[in-house]
Write an enzyme that holds these catalytic residues in place. Sequence first.
Site, PDB file in Angstrom:
ATOM      1  N   HIS A   1       6.363   6.272   0.100  1.00  0.00           N
ATOM      2  CA  HIS A   1       7.203   5.333  -0.637  1.00  0.00           C
ATOM      3  C   HIS A   1       8.516   5.189   0.128  1.00  0.00           C
ATOM      4  O   HIS A   1       8.925   6.081   0.869  1.00  0.00           O
ATOM      5  CB  HIS A   1       7.427   5.831  -2.064  1.00  0.00           C
TER       6      HIS A   1
ATOM      7  N   CYS B   1       6.101   4.593  -9.196  1.00  0.00           N
ATOM      8  CA  CYS B   1       5.288   5.534  -9.959  1.00  0.00           C
ATOM      9  C   CYS B   1       5.813   5.641 -11.379  1.00  0.00           C
ATOM     10  O   CYS B   1       7.001   5.927 -11.590  1.00  0.00           O
ATOM     11  CB  CYS B   1       5.301   6.914  -9.295  1.00  0.00           C
TER      12      CYS B   1
END
Length: 321
Positions: A225, A256
């Site tokens: 990420h 997330c």
Amino acid sequence: MRSLAATRRLVSLQRRDFSNNFRIVEVGARDGLQNEKNFVPTETKLELINRLAESGLKTIEVTSFVAPKWVPQMADHKEIVKKIRRLDGVSYPVLVPNLKGLESAIATGKVDEIALFVAASDAFNKKNINCTTDESVQRAAEVAKAALKEGIRVRGYISTVIGCPYQGDTDPREVLKLSEQLLQMGCYEISLGDTIGVGTPGSVAKLLDALKGGVPFEKLAVHFHDTFGQALANTVVSIEKGIRVADSSIAGLGGCPYAKGATGNLATEDLAYMLNGMGLNTGVDLGKLVETGQWICEKMGRQNSSRAASAILNKQAKQKC
């Protein structure tokens, strides 16, 4: 008869060709969309998946067989796997969190690959799936065993491999232990996930050095990420260490639901642009990726997070003027 020198050159070329091949695992339709508050219409998801396949991507994670109560965006998982326009040579895995999810996936008659996950953090596992790391490994083993019995390929994810939002830095030894356990379950590949995007080239190198010798690198992938803008740099370090598979999300979509503050995945367009510049073969049409990324962003009414896509689109716009 081929000379010894010629044979050596051929072997060298074959090795070089192998090492120059890089596989992008596209996770935009699942990881990229799962945290979107507004439901993305099923037909839009299907078109996104079809466009991604047409761009040359060979692995596209399409949905998650999780309870709609927990991830409403994935409530149409059965319809998605039944209606995809499947192309030869393309794999369409789905994420399954437990045996119930696997049973639902199998019942569609359309799933031939799944992904399962564990986290290298007790706190994250408890927050995410309400169990300890050891319990999550046991659950994953049950899912893997049942899937393999049905002839379904299994890919494993390890979340929070660098850091956890609740527990802090992750011990690389824990990641090594989980990697070995997932391989023993029968996972053909393990994706190492920096779920909250705190990794740096230094911490990623430290992790991979800790795994070297314990896990075959040809069975590893990376999943970064881009919270701190380190995803591309972390991928370069992984490539230098021998990794040849990375997960990414079209237009940098994602985040997330159990990791507050985690921004999107590494953008597929940015990854493909970089890999092209490094001379690595992806088989992906960057132009089609850029078109697809811009299309889905317009459909969703959101900003395109891919720097490469923005630059390419700006250049095209100037050329039209």
